[in-house]
Scaffold this motif. Structure first.
Motif, mmCIF file in Angstrom:
data_model
loop_
_atom_site.group_PDB
_atom_site.id
_atom_site.type_symbol
_atom_site.label_atom_id
_atom_site.label_comp_id
_atom_site.label_asym_id
_atom_site.label_seq_id
_atom_site.Cartn_x
_atom_site.Cartn_y
_atom_site.Cartn_z
ATOM 1 N N ALA A 176 64.196 39.592 34.136
ATOM 2 C CA ALA A 176 63.705 38.423 34.620
ATOM 3 C C ALA A 176 63.372 37.253 34.502
ATOM 4 C CB ALA A 176 63.811 38.877 36.003
ATOM 5 N N LEU A 177 62.034 37.836 34.102
ATOM 6 C CA LEU A 177 62.095 37.040 32.910
ATOM 7 C C LEU A 177 62.741 36.517 31.688
ATOM 8 C CD1 LEU A 177 58.105 37.924 33.539
ATOM 9 C CD2 LEU A 177 59.054 35.654 34.103
ATOM 10 N N THR A 178 62.872 36.643 30.968
ATOM 11 C CA THR A 178 64.079 37.297 29.395
ATOM 12 C C THR A 178 65.134 36.093 29.565
ATOM 13 O OG1 THR A 178 63.704 38.958 28.763
ATOM 14 C CG2 THR A 178 65.332 38.006 27.912
ATOM 15 N N VAL A 179 66.313 36.428 31.004
ATOM 16 C CA VAL A 179 67.506 35.490 31.405
ATOM 17 C C VAL A 179 66.030 34.280 31.864
ATOM 18 C CG1 VAL A 179 68.315 35.039 33.499
ATOM 19 C CG2 VAL A 179 68.261 37.104 32.522
ATOM 20 N N TYR A 180 65.399 34.116 32.461
ATOM 21 C CA TYR A 180 65.075 31.861 32.398
ATOM 22 C C TYR A 180 64.475 31.593 31.042
ATOM 23 C CZ TYR A 180 61.639 28.665 33.287
ATOM 24 O OH TYR A 180 61.393 27.089 33.677
ATOM 25 N N ALA A 181 63.865 32.446 29.834
ATOM 26 C CA ALA A 181 63.474 32.132 28.917
ATOM 27 C C ALA A 181 64.830 31.478 27.974
ATOM 28 C CB ALA A 181 62.809 33.433 28.141
ATOM 29 N N ASP A 182 65.998 32.716 28.276
ATOM 30 C CA ASP A 182 66.621 31.947 27.221
ATOM 31 C C ASP A 182 67.845 30.854 28.281
ATOM 32 O OD1 ASP A 182 67.188 34.230 25.878
ATOM 33 O OD2 ASP A 182 68.369 35.632 27.637
ATOM 34 N N HIS A 183 67.875 30.741 29.441
ATOM 35 C CA HIS A 183 68.875 29.549 30.582
ATOM 36 C C HIS A 183 66.902 28.259 29.623
ATOM 37 C CE1 HIS A 183 70.368 27.555 32.957
ATOM 38 N NE2 HIS A 183 69.066 26.478 33.692
ATOM 39 N N ARG A 184 66.366 29.075 29.626
ATOM 40 C CA ARG A 184 65.562 27.657 29.539
ATOM 41 C C ARG A 184 65.173 26.836 27.913
ATOM 42 N NH1 ARG A 184 60.808 26.188 26.638
ATOM 43 N NH2 ARG A 184 60.002 23.970 27.007
ATOM 44 N N SER A 185 65.843 27.960 26.949
ATOM 45 C CA SER A 185 66.115 27.185 25.957
ATOM 46 C C SER A 185 67.677 27.149 25.580
ATOM 47 C CB SER A 185 65.884 29.154 25.079
ATOM 48 O OG SER A 185 66.805 29.608 25.324
ATOM 49 N N ARG A 186 68.234 27.169 26.683
ATOM 50 C CA ARG A 186 69.978 26.584 26.296
ATOM 51 C C ARG A 186 69.404 25.030 26.861
ATOM 52 N NH1 ARG A 186 75.304 27.672 27.104
ATOM 53 N NH2 ARG A 186 74.879 30.455 26.745
ATOM 54 N N VAL A 187 69.076 25.277 28.194
ATOM 55 C CA VAL A 187 68.741 24.199 28.725
ATOM 56 C C VAL A 187 68.016 22.923 28.027
ATOM 57 C CG1 VAL A 187 67.963 22.662 30.571
ATOM 58 C CG2 VAL A 187 69.531 25.046 30.901
ATOM 59 N N VAL A 188 67.243 22.904 27.318
ATOM 60 C CA VAL A 188 66.468 22.258 26.455
ATOM 61 C C VAL A 188 67.423 21.926 24.871
ATOM 62 C CG1 VAL A 188 64.496 21.942 25.096
ATOM 63 C CG2 VAL A 188 64.096 23.058 27.069
ATOM 64 N N ARG A 189 68.142 22.887 24.398
ATOM 65 C CA ARG A 189 68.710 22.917 23.511
ATOM 66 C C ARG A 189 69.800 21.535 23.492
ATOM 67 N NH1 ARG A 189 69.497 27.235 21.934
ATOM 68 N NH2 ARG A 189 71.597 27.708 23.866
ATOM 69 N N GLU A 190 70.588 22.153 25.060
ATOM 70 C CA GLU A 190 71.548 21.027 25.176
ATOM 71 C C GLU A 190 71.933 19.865 25.532
ATOM 72 O OE1 GLU A 190 75.034 23.427 26.776
ATOM 73 O OE2 GLU A 190 74.715 25.408 25.211
ATOM 74 N N LEU A 191 70.732 19.694 26.711
ATOM 75 C CA LEU A 191 70.338 18.515 27.032
ATOM 76 C C LEU A 191 69.163 18.048 27.314
ATOM 77 C CD1 LEU A 191 71.906 20.154 30.886
ATOM 78 C CD2 LEU A 191 73.083 18.701 29.366
ATOM 79 N N GLY A 192 68.417 18.517 26.473
ATOM 80 C CA GLY A 192 67.249 18.182 26.183
ATOM 81 C C GLY A 192 66.374 18.077 27.776
ATOM 82 N N ALA A 193 66.245 18.419 28.559
ATOM 83 C CA ALA A 193 65.645 18.353 29.792
ATOM 84 C C ALA A 193 65.319 20.039 29.587
ATOM 85 C CB ALA A 193 67.249 18.334 30.524
#
Length: 149
Positions: free
Chosen positions: A80-97
Motif C-alpha cells: 500500500a505504501l509502495t502504491v502511494y509512493a508510485d502515485h506521488r512520483s507520478r503526480v509530481v512528475r506529470e502535474l508538479g503537485a
C-alpha cells in the motif's frame, strides 16, 4: 466493463457531452462498487479490481485511496505504501503537485499502522451507497383529505 465509446465514429457536441457523462457515471459506479466491496469485508476481492482501475485511470485519487486501504486490510501494508509512493512520483512528475489531502492523510495513518483503518467506513455521503433508511416520499395533499367529509 466498457466496450467502447458511445456512437463511435460520429461527431457532434451533443454526442461528446453524452460520452463525457457516461464516462463519469461509469467511473462513479466503479468507485461505489469498490467502496461497497471494502465495506462488506471483501478486501482481497477488491484488490485486482482496484489495480485495474488505478492502471486505467492513474490520476483518479479515489481509486488509489481505495486500493491502498484494500491492500492494508489484506495484510499488504508495505505494498500500500509502495502504491502511494508510485502515485506521488507520478503526480509530481506529470502535474508538479502533491497528492490530495485524503491520500496524504491515509498514507500517514498507514505509516502509524492505525488500527482504526480496519473498521474505517469507505462509503462517501455523496456516493449514493451510504446513508440511513430511505427517505419516504412526501405525503400527497390529496392523501390528507378525508374521503368521508
Amino acid at each position: 466493463m466498457s466496450v467502447g465509446p458511445l456512437a463511435e465514429g460520429l461527431e457532434g457536441p451533443m454526442l461528446e457531452r453524452e460520452r463525457l457523462y457516461r464516462q463519469e457515471r461509469f467511473l462513479a459506479d466503479m468507485e461505489v462498487r469498490a467502496e461497497l466491496e471494502l465495506e462488506l469485508g471483501g478486501h482481497r476481492n477488491a484488490v485486482p479490481y482496484l489495480y485495474y482501475a488505478v492502471h486505467k485511470y492513474p490520476l483518479r485519487e479515489r481509486f488509489v485511496w481505495l486500493l491502498m486501504l484494500a491492500l492494508y486490510r489484506s495484510d499488504r501494508g508495505n505494498e500500500a505504501l509502495t502504491v502511494y509512493a508510485d502515485h506521488r512520483s507520478r503526480v509530481v512528475r506529470e502535474l508538479g503537485a502533491e497528492p490530495g489531502q485524503a491520500l496524504r492523510a491515509l498514507q500517514g495513518r498507514l505509516l502509524l499502522q492505525d488500527p482504526q483503518l480496519m473498521v474505517l467506513s469507505t462509503l462517501r455521503q455523496d456516493s449514493g451507497a451510504a446513508g440511513g433508511p430511505p427517505t419516504p416520499f412526501p405525503e400527497s395533499p390529496l392523501a390528507r383529505q378525508s374521503p368521508l367529509r
